[in-house]
Design a protein around this motif. Sequence first.
Motif: not given
Lengths: 329, 505
Positions: A179-180, A182-184, A186-187, A275
């Motif tokens: 999850l981390i 993925t967020v990284a 994505h940013i 996403i």
Amino acid sequence: MERLKSNRAGKWLVQNPIWGFIVIIFVFFSLSNEYFFDMRNFQNILVQTSTIGLIALGMTLVMINGNIDLSVGAVVALAASLMVDIQSWEAFSGWGNWQMLPALLAALAAGTALGALNGIIVWKTGVDAFIVTLGAMLGVRGLVFIYTEEQSFFAMNFTFSDIGMSSVGPVPSLAVLFLIATVAVHILLSRTVHGRNTYAVGGNREAAVNAGIRVGPHMVVNFMIVGFFAALAGVTLSSQMGASTPNLGREYELWVITAVVLGGTKLTGGAGSIIGTFGGVLAIGILRNGMNLMQVPAFYVLVILGSILIAVLFLDKQLTRKGAEALKT
Amino acid sequence: MTEQTQTPALRLDGIVKTFPGVRALDGVSFEVRAGEVHALLGENGAGKSTLMKVLAGMHQPNEGRIFIEEREVTMESPLHAKAQGVVLIHQELSLAEELTVAENVYLGELPRKRWGFVDWTTLNAKTNEILKRLNCNFDATTRVSDLSIAKKQMVEIARALTVDAKAVVFDEPTASLTDAEKVVLFDVIRDLRARGVGIVYISHRMDEIFTLSDRLSVLRDGNYRGTLVTAETDEDEVTRLMIGRSLSYERNHEHVELGEVALEVRGLSCGSLYHDVSFEVRRGEVVGFYGLVGAGRTEIAETLFGLRTPSAGTILLEGEEVRIDSPVDAIAQGISLVPESRKEQGLVLGMSCRDNITLPQIGDLTTGPFVSNGAEVAIYDMYRDRLDIRSPSWRQAVGNLSGGNQQKIVIGKWLAMKPRVLIVDEPTRGIDVGAKGEIHNLIRELAKSGYAVIVISSEMPEVLHVADRVIGMYQGEIIRTFDAGEVTEDSLVQAISGIRADKAA
């Protein structure tokens, strides 16, 4: 249809049809199976998909660039073998649990370096990434067999396998890691210059060159990122198993590409999102998990997944095509 | 028009073809007699290509009728047109490179034996027969990729002869031929004429038209302008008919205060593309490059932008010699290029208006590691207002905008870089008439506000309208430089046909 496109949520769904599909299968499995709707099971799905998912994050960047990397499965095996082997080297025997650190660094460095090599060859020779990484897929797998002498390695330090099974609070560590990451990513993709250039290079390479983007080095960076994530996936996978085998990661490239494409990334480049990719990864995870709980035999699962891949992409085409403007082919 | 003595091989009557926003053909009527070479002339964008595509069945006309030997026909597809005796020899050859000559000649209609196997003997024999008629010295079994461009063109012509062609259309057939190859081609065309085929010959080159054609027809802005007997006319009359006075553009008579020299080019050469090119551009000045396709104009722009490496010569920016090896260098030195084809070279069509405008300078619009949304939108808003870009929002994908607005986005993108020299290659290609005027005014305004601008164009009215000085190029050489005050259409046409000032005077 028009009404669907008119409101914001509808618009989002048209752009990311995979999430609509996830809702459908989620409801379906929740209603048809008593074990599916369960926090533990959800965590399971996240852990099971984290390996494919980590690689898919990097693959999304490479594919938006208009490239592809078929060597990720072989890199998974190489990184796993390095991870498990190096931590048992005598040189590090007195290091305690720290003996895992040089192994981890070596595994990640190997994956990143191979990614860089792929990228530099694509850049300097102009050979299509499909061919270059197809060669790398065969070659790296060969290296793994030479290096391991066809043997599986087992981790002597049980802390290593414990990490794979550990939790942060109630959530499994691997799920947290995924999850981390993925967020990284994505940013990175949506908010940085590098991310913007990723779309520009894949959308129109000539225009990107004309806008002063150094396309070659840019693509190398993305190959390094996917190499890094493939190696990271190799590390987490070997940690879950407490071992590595030279055949690890076979066909992973296909699963990863399936997930990325399900998530709406175009093979021709220029379009895609994290996403969407996250949705593609989850869709595969939920389908496999759900059908498994319903005791659908494994081979039938493959047939169903294959059919769904084609069906979802057909639907995507129907939703996004521009009516009469579309070229007849 | 003269009284008909023969049946026309091909006759068009009131052909109208519209595309969204453009009336490409507006009631075009003309006829080609059997056994004549009928030249078709017009400036770029006059409608020649559209007319040919209508004839070949690639476009369906909105109105009008087509007759072959006075029989009304409709052309549903290129194959259908060919079956009825109308064949188009394309400007860009469309051959399957990896197949043999014979396979290409009979592509889609290969003779068959039982069970669907190809009848190679018949195929090659029939093809060789046609090649012999065309005096070709290669065999039916040669692979097309092994042939020169001139020979490939012969293969295209051979295709036309597989049917009983009533009319053959040649679209700029000599664009990539050597003089010797041209002679061969002209012999073939004359031979076809002698066999009673009606020939439509499209070309920009006056000398060819006067050597080859019996009659000629002129198109202008999608309108038919008249037919002349070639022997009874001269280049002057034809040119006037082609360019005319009816065009709505004004000549540029503005007097602009020129600033210092922004760009100076000395003896620049690039292989066989252009040689020994020298010119300068001052701040506040628009310099127009006019010439035929292939005269080397675009290649000069590409060199200045670092996309080509010059083989000789120097480039000076504000008096200082610079080295430009890549677009990265060019941008850093303050040279911007609005390229010839905006969709292929200028825009990322799937990206938003805002992202396209900020693309070259995105690296400077950051706060910490992140792109600053506010800074980006501010730049977009500024150039949207300044250039009057009409888009529902900055989020709109550029691919959904009209050609004129797309071009404004490309121009805005480069203005936002505050360049020292702005090069605009074919500023209004594929843009409708209203937007053309806007782009022209914009270019004038930019010069007035102190930019040094180079405009490359194939449209004479455009060059005359926007440029303070016009450079006429022919085959990689600057033939003559005109001031806006002294340039005439005739002298410019002469310059780009390679006729130097001394001869013209």
